[in-house]
Scaffold this motif. Sequence first.
Motif, PDB file in Angstrom:
ATOM      1  N   GLY A 280       0.815  -1.220   0.000  1.00  0.00           N
ATOM      2  CA  GLY A 280       0.000   0.000   0.000  1.00  0.00           C
ATOM      3  C   GLY A 280       0.841   1.258   0.000  1.00  0.00           C
ATOM      4  N   PRO A 281       0.219   2.401  -0.305  1.00  0.00           N
ATOM      5  CA  PRO A 281       0.890   3.691  -0.191  1.00  0.00           C
ATOM      6  C   PRO A 281       1.387   3.885   1.242  1.00  0.00           C
ATOM      7  CG  PRO A 281      -1.231   3.926  -1.274  1.00  0.00           C
ATOM      8  CD  PRO A 281      -1.175   2.540  -0.745  1.00  0.00           C
ATOM      9  N   THR A 291      10.386   4.704  -2.445  1.00  0.00           N
ATOM     10  CA  THR A 291       9.802   5.775  -3.249  1.00  0.00           C
ATOM     11  C   THR A 291       9.921   5.411  -4.724  1.00  0.00           C
ATOM     12  OG1 THR A 291      11.874   6.952  -3.200  1.00  0.00           O
ATOM     13  CG2 THR A 291      10.229   7.644  -1.595  1.00  0.00           C
ATOM     14  N   VAL A 294       4.131   6.176 -10.061  1.00  0.00           N
ATOM     15  CA  VAL A 294       3.036   5.385 -10.607  1.00  0.00           C
ATOM     16  C   VAL A 294       3.226   5.251 -12.117  1.00  0.00           C
ATOM     17  CG1 VAL A 294       0.540   5.379 -11.047  1.00  0.00           C
ATOM     18  CG2 VAL A 294       1.419   6.041  -8.777  1.00  0.00           C
ATOM     19  N   ASP A 297      -2.346   3.205 -13.671  1.00  0.00           N
ATOM     20  CA  ASP A 297      -3.311   3.353 -12.581  1.00  0.00           C
ATOM     21  C   ASP A 297      -4.680   3.012 -13.156  1.00  0.00           C
ATOM     22  OD1 ASP A 297      -4.794   4.136 -10.421  1.00  0.00           O
ATOM     23  OD2 ASP A 297      -3.859   6.112 -10.217  1.00  0.00           O
ATOM     24  N   PHE A 308       3.593   0.309  -9.918  1.00  0.00           N
ATOM     25  CA  PHE A 308       4.423   1.345  -9.315  1.00  0.00           C
ATOM     26  C   PHE A 308       5.887   0.995  -9.592  1.00  0.00           C
ATOM     27  CE2 PHE A 308       6.408   3.483  -5.670  1.00  0.00           C
ATOM     28  CZ  PHE A 308       5.739   4.701  -5.692  1.00  0.00           C
ATOM     29  N   THR A 319      -5.154  -0.979  -4.077  1.00  0.00           N
ATOM     30  CA  THR A 319      -5.357  -0.108  -2.915  1.00  0.00           C
ATOM     31  C   THR A 319      -6.711   0.583  -2.955  1.00  0.00           C
ATOM     32  OG1 THR A 319      -4.489   1.792  -1.714  1.00  0.00           O
ATOM     33  CG2 THR A 319      -4.156   1.812  -4.091  1.00  0.00           C
ATOM     34  N   PHE A 325       0.195   9.223  -4.525  1.00  0.00           N
ATOM     35  CA  PHE A 325       1.232   8.839  -3.564  1.00  0.00           C
ATOM     36  C   PHE A 325       2.543   8.631  -4.302  1.00  0.00           C
ATOM     37  CE2 PHE A 325      -1.120   5.095  -4.905  1.00  0.00           C
ATOM     38  CZ  PHE A 325      -0.134   4.184  -5.249  1.00  0.00           C
ATOM     39  N   SER A 326       3.641   8.704  -3.534  1.00  0.00           N
ATOM     40  CA  SER A 326       4.955   8.557  -4.180  1.00  0.00           C
ATOM     41  C   SER A 326       5.834   7.561  -3.429  1.00  0.00           C
ATOM     42  CB  SER A 326       5.646   9.915  -4.267  1.00  0.00           C
ATOM     43  OG  SER A 326       5.765  10.444  -2.967  1.00  0.00           O
ATOM     44  N   ILE A 328       5.654   3.476  -1.335  1.00  0.00           N
ATOM     45  CA  ILE A 328       4.833   2.311  -0.973  1.00  0.00           C
ATOM     46  C   ILE A 328       5.543   1.506   0.106  1.00  0.00           C
ATOM     47  CG2 ILE A 328       3.722   2.022  -3.236  1.00  0.00           C
ATOM     48  CD1 ILE A 328       5.954  -0.315  -3.513  1.00  0.00           C
TER      49      ILE A 328
END
Length: 341
Positions: A280-281, A291, A294, A297, A308, A319, A325-326, A328
């Motif tokens: 997940g993020p 880091t 994406v 998506d 990712f 998710t 987000f950047s 995970i």
Amino acid sequence: MSIEFRAVSYTYPGTRIGVSDIDLAIADGELLAIIGASGSGKSTLLKLLAGFLVPDSGRILVDGKDVTGLKPEDRQLGIVFQNYALFPHMSAAQNVAYPLKMRGIGRPQRLEQARAALVRVGLGDFTERRPATLSGGQQQRVALARSLVFSPRALLLDEPLSALDAALRVGMRDEILKVQRQADIATLHVTHDQEEALSLGDRVAVIAGGRIAQVAPPRELYERPATRAVAAFVGEANLWQGRIAAPGRVALANLDLAADTEGFAPGDVVTVMVRPERIGPAPASGINVFTGAVATDRYLGPTRRVDFAVDGVNVRLHTHVREAFSAISIPPDAIRLLPAD
Ligand SMILES: Nc1ncnc2c1ncn2[C@@H]1O[C@H](COP(=O)(O)OP(=O)(O)OP(=O)(O)O)[C@@H](O)[C@H]1O
């Protein structure tokens, strides 16, 4: 009453295709689901149990008795096929009564038993209907009632739900389970629908290339697949090649992951498996936090499926998070190491 395959092998005449060294035991009252890709040997196993094929070697036991040499009609097995195989010119009750007729049971008695069997599958008001006037799900229930009316020693279900539409299929799973539990007999359920196998089976067997790859309770099969092939076939999985860098550390391209490495030694090449929903993020730092960016998506309704990119490694995740987000996180306990193929 149980079912047992002991070292059963069968090759179709003139080919090298079939099933090899099948050892399987299905306990009294247990539902064993069999899944495998098309052509993996699921139907062949079922035909061997039903007696439509005779093994080249090995034995098949039902309720502890060797049935390997018995004709299909002498095995006393209830069978439900994909296409139901109901007689179109007979009423639901006559269809269900048919196996009793074959066994020489008198007309009034067999119709009474057939009606009772139809009541058990929720079709008490449909006993006089012809199959063509029943819905797919109702026809499937008639087939189920017919397979159980003579108190069979075991039940064989060959893709019984595949002709139904998706919503009905899910509803019928509960029906099948209810009726199977009531009958309390060993059941072999062949399907190519993984979710159906996981939701119905007390245990699930994965067959590949005519051999049993793994037999395990659904959760164990999904969370602890024995091989890369099983992990790839059951559900979705990230499968990366890695190397044990040190006890508790796995190197994956340029990434260094914390993981349980028990059973492996530094230098071993391994397959690293992580289910996408376990990733997940995350905040920018922490254990196994990486880091990246994406790459794709996809909106799937309840979840998002994201690819990712982390330092050349593609990480697939599912998710519920809707924001951008950047980074995970891959929790160490979500990582399962498998022997490299
Ligand atoms: N009568 C036959 N003669 C020769 N080969 C056969 C015969 N029946 C099946 N096979 C082959 O044996 C292999 C296993 O077939 P089987 O029907 O058991 O697969 P399955 O797992 O049930 O597949 P599906 O999900 O497509 O029904 C396949 O490669 C198939 O082509």
